[in-house]
Design a protein around this motif. Structure first.
Motif, PDB file in Angstrom:
ATOM      1  N   GLN A 179       0.811  -1.218   0.000  1.00 21.62           N
ATOM      2  CA  GLN A 179       0.000   0.000   0.000  1.00 21.62           C
ATOM      3  C   GLN A 179       0.845   1.270   0.000  1.00 21.62           C
ATOM      4  O   GLN A 179       0.371   2.344  -0.366  1.00 21.62           O
ATOM      5  N   PHE A 180       2.106   1.155   0.424  1.00 20.25           N
ATOM      6  CA  PHE A 180       2.967   2.329   0.536  1.00 20.25           C
ATOM      7  C   PHE A 180       3.311   2.845  -0.855  1.00 20.25           C
ATOM      8  O   PHE A 180       3.753   2.096  -1.728  1.00 20.25           O
ATOM      9  N   ARG A 181       3.109   4.122  -1.090  1.00 18.27           N
ATOM     10  CA  ARG A 181       3.295   4.701  -2.420  1.00 18.27           C
ATOM     11  C   ARG A 181       4.673   5.335  -2.603  1.00 18.27           C
ATOM     12  O   ARG A 181       5.004   5.766  -3.705  1.00 18.27           O
ATOM     13  N   GLY A 182       5.446   5.386  -1.570  1.00 23.29           N
ATOM     14  CA  GLY A 182       6.791   5.925  -1.701  1.00 23.29           C
ATOM     15  C   GLY A 182       7.775   4.855  -2.152  1.00 23.29           C
ATOM     16  O   GLY A 182       7.413   3.711  -2.410  1.00 23.29           O
ATOM     17  N   THR A 183       9.036   5.217  -2.227  1.00 23.39           N
ATOM     18  CA  THR A 183      10.092   4.291  -2.624  1.00 23.39           C
ATOM     19  C   THR A 183      10.456   3.383  -1.457  1.00 23.39           C
ATOM     20  O   THR A 183      10.594   3.833  -0.319  1.00 23.39           O
ATOM     21  N   ILE A 184      10.591   2.089  -1.732  1.00 19.93           N
ATOM     22  CA  ILE A 184      11.108   1.137  -0.744  1.00 19.93           C
ATOM     23  C   ILE A 184      12.284   0.423  -1.401  1.00 19.93           C
ATOM     24  O   ILE A 184      12.141  -0.191  -2.458  1.00 19.93           O
ATOM     25  N   MET A 185      13.457   0.518  -0.775  1.00 23.32           N
ATOM     26  CA  MET A 185      14.629  -0.159  -1.336  1.00 23.32           C
ATOM     27  C   MET A 185      15.507  -0.716  -0.223  1.00 23.32           C
ATOM     28  O   MET A 185      15.538  -0.207   0.886  1.00 23.32           O
ATOM     29  N   HIS A 186      16.208  -1.783  -0.559  1.00 25.69           N
ATOM     30  CA  HIS A 186      17.213  -2.342   0.343  1.00 25.69           C
ATOM     31  C   HIS A 186      18.517  -1.575   0.142  1.00 25.69           C
ATOM     32  O   HIS A 186      18.748  -0.997  -0.920  1.00 25.69           O
ATOM     33  N   THR A 187      19.365  -1.562   1.161  1.00 24.42           N
ATOM     34  CA  THR A 187      20.629  -0.837   1.035  1.00 24.42           C
ATOM     35  C   THR A 187      21.504  -1.395  -0.082  1.00 24.42           C
ATOM     36  O   THR A 187      22.406  -0.708  -0.555  1.00 24.42           O
ATOM     37  N   SER A 188      21.244  -2.622  -0.520  1.00 25.61           N
ATOM     38  CA  SER A 188      22.014  -3.179  -1.642  1.00 25.61           C
ATOM     39  C   SER A 188      21.773  -2.392  -2.924  1.00 25.61           C
ATOM     40  O   SER A 188      22.563  -2.491  -3.880  1.00 25.61           O
ATOM     41  N   LEU A 189      20.702  -1.606  -2.973  1.00 19.41           N
ATOM     42  CA  LEU A 189      20.394  -0.782  -4.147  1.00 19.41           C
ATOM     43  C   LEU A 189      20.715   0.690  -3.915  1.00 19.41           C
ATOM     44  O   LEU A 189      20.616   1.502  -4.841  1.00 19.41           O
ATOM     45  N   TYR A 190      21.082   1.032  -2.698  1.00 19.26           N
ATOM     46  CA  TYR A 190      21.355   2.434  -2.344  1.00 19.26           C
ATOM     47  C   TYR A 190      22.794   2.793  -2.712  1.00 19.26           C
ATOM     48  O   TYR A 190      23.731   2.074  -2.372  1.00 19.26           O
ATOM     49  N   LYS A 191      22.964   3.917  -3.401  1.00 17.07           N
ATOM     50  CA  LYS A 191      24.301   4.383  -3.773  1.00 17.07           C
ATOM     51  C   LYS A 191      24.655   5.696  -3.086  1.00 17.07           C
ATOM     52  O   LYS A 191      25.747   5.872  -2.554  1.00 17.07           O
ATOM     53  N   THR A 192      23.731   6.650  -3.150  1.00 12.65           N
ATOM     54  CA  THR A 192      23.986   7.966  -2.588  1.00 12.65           C
ATOM     55  C   THR A 192      22.678   8.622  -2.193  1.00 12.65           C
ATOM     56  O   THR A 192      21.619   8.317  -2.760  1.00 12.65           O
ATOM     57  N   GLY A 193      22.770   9.538  -1.237  1.00 10.64           N
ATOM     58  CA  GLY A 193      21.574  10.249  -0.795  1.00 10.64           C
ATOM     59  C   GLY A 193      21.170  11.377  -1.716  1.00 10.64           C
ATOM     60  O   GLY A 193      20.181  12.076  -1.452  1.00 10.64           O
ATOM     61  N   GLU A 194      21.894  11.561  -2.802  1.00 10.22           N
ATOM     62  CA  GLU A 194      21.622  12.669  -3.710  1.00 10.22           C
ATOM     63  C   GLU A 194      20.202  12.663  -4.256  1.00 10.22           C
ATOM     64  O   GLU A 194      19.574  13.722  -4.415  1.00 10.22           O
ATOM     65  N   ILE A 195      19.671  11.457  -4.521  1.00 13.00           N
ATOM     66  CA  ILE A 195      18.321  11.383  -5.095  1.00 13.00           C
ATOM     67  C   ILE A 195      17.239  11.633  -4.044  1.00 13.00           C
ATOM     68  O   ILE A 195      16.057  11.738  -4.384  1.00 13.00           O
ATOM     69  N   PHE A 196      17.644  11.731  -2.764  1.00 12.76           N
ATOM     70  CA  PHE A 196      16.663  11.947  -1.693  1.00 12.76           C
ATOM     71  C   PHE A 196      16.748  13.346  -1.096  1.00 12.76           C
ATOM     72  O   PHE A 196      16.183  13.605  -0.032  1.00 12.76           O
TER      73      PHE A 196
END
Length: 411
Positions: A179-196
């Motif tokens: 139901q959550f409409r925001g982004t959900i990702m594991h840290t294995s897909l996280y590179k940088t906080g720039e997109i946030f």
């Protein structure tokens, strides 16, 4: 040895390095097969090479150290000083800093593989590995990651499992994730906080990765919150001008573990303050004893605590469920809106999914049943490297033992 002639007669390419040209083929490997080209697999291959034993390394991705190259965030550095992270037989370059960056560590591993002439067969995902008691050999069946119809079977007397403790991401089953409409990702897909940038982000998990991701988000002008579901030991990365890990190892030479733990906690209290006031309660047993009993690593602070103290990072209790749109409900009944959720929930072994053996590895957690330092050797030529819960230092210890043991068969 008629069975060897039969197998060799089916060999359709160089068993070590050449690309397979047929859809199916069986390869006899006159040496150990190592599954996994991460630091542990490379260490085992290098130690064998130094003993004059040639091995074959199978890797499911298209590069060595795929976890480091493909699934880690950009700001990552080694948490321990480089002298505790060296692989056997080769030191880090002298000009590397005390805590090498992710890019520097990858460069070191690539140089390591080149130095010991380690050339894995890439894009080979192991489907099954089982011991053929009639032949007294291991049969390892693979599929090509890039060509689904291309399969191979490698046959060997020795199988070294080097897929490690971090083969697969752990994804928690949180109520309402659909139901959550925001982004959900594991840290294995996280590179940088720039997109946030300018977004509210909830980070689930307060280990080293969760803490560092929160700090990275702050540095990119995001507004992070940190879910703390369990007790955690947070220690300064350095004490008294020395690395906390190095100082601990030195003290353990002279003092019992509980006294060293007491020293670490007192010094941490003086340097960091009372972390429980920040919502970070400590476990009842000390950090070294906890690591020894459960493998749970203490968090080495690299600046996150200061951001928590300043209010730039908010500490939250566990999640009860996710509601519609962007709402998160916590176990204390409070709700809050977030643009994204990052799961710093760790990794797990995937050995039970492909290794058809029940004596050495636990089907529950995919780790050797016998604890360190006795988990490196199984029966019938089966070995494990990189499952010690003691990082690169533990993997190096196991790699040396394995090479020494296998070398005896070639004398």
């Amino acid at each position: 040895m008629d069975y060897l002639k039969e197998i060799q007669g089916k060999t359709c390419h160089d068993p070590y390095f050449n690309k397979m040209n047929t859809k199916r083929c069986t390869v006899f490997v006159n040496g150990p097969v190592i599954v996994g080209a991460g630091p542990s697999g490379l260490a085992a291959a290098a130690c064998l090479t130094a003993k004059g034993v040639q091995s074959l390394v199978l890797e499911r991705c298209n590069c060595i150290a795929s976890l480091w190259q493909l699934k880690t965030y950009n700001r990552l550095s080694l948490h321990l000083p480089k002298q505790f992270c060296e692989l056997p037989l080769m030191s880090f370059p002298h000009d590397f800093p005390t805590y090498p960056t992710k890019q520097q560590f990858i460069k070191y591993l690539e140089l390591y593989a080149m130095t010991f002439n380690i050339r894995p067969v890439f894009n080979q995902t192991v489907i099954t590995a089982n011991y053929d008691r009639n032949l007294g050999l291991w049969r390892i069946r693979t599929t090509d990651t890039m060509i689904a119809t291309s399969h191979a079977e490698y046959v060997t007397r020795w199988l070294i499992v080097a897929t490690g403790e971090n083969a697969e991401a752990v994804l928690p089953d949180i109520e309402g994730m659909d139901q959550f409409r925001g982004t959900i990702m594991h840290t294995s897909l996280y590179k940088t906080g720039e997109i946030f940038t300018s977004k509210k982000v909830l980070v689930v998990g307060c280990g080293n990765s969760g803490m560092e991701v929160c700090l990275d988000l702050c540095n990119h002008d995001a507004t992070p919150s940190l879910v703390v579901r369990d007790t955690v030991h947070v220690l300064p990365r350095e004490m008294l001008g020395k690395s906390t890990f190095g100082l601990s190892m030195w003290l353990l030479k002279w003092l019992p573990m509980r006294l060293v733990d007491r020293f670490l906690l007192i010094t941490s209290r003086l340097l960091l303050g009372d972390t429980s006031r920040l919502g970070l309660d400590r476990p009842e047993i000390g950090p070294l004893e906890l690591k020894n009993l459960s493998g749970k690593t203490p968090v080495l602070d690299v600046g996150t605590l200061a951001k928590i103290k300043s209010g730039d990072i908010k500490v939250c209790p566990g999640i009860k469920r996710l509601l519609k749109h962007h709402t998160v409900e916590f176990v204390n009944g409070q709700t809050e809106e977030y643009d994204a959720i990052i799961l710093a929930t760790g990794y797990k072994s995937n050995v039970p999914s492909w290794l058809k053996e029940k004596e050495m590895f636990s089907e529950k957690d995919g780790l050797p049943k016998r604890p360190f330092p006795n988990g490196w050797k199984g029966e019938c030529g089966l070995y494990a490297v990189g499952f010690t819960k003691r990082g690169l230092l533990g993997a190096s210890i196991d790699a040396k033992k394995i090479a020494e043991h296998i070398h005896q068969y070639f004398q």
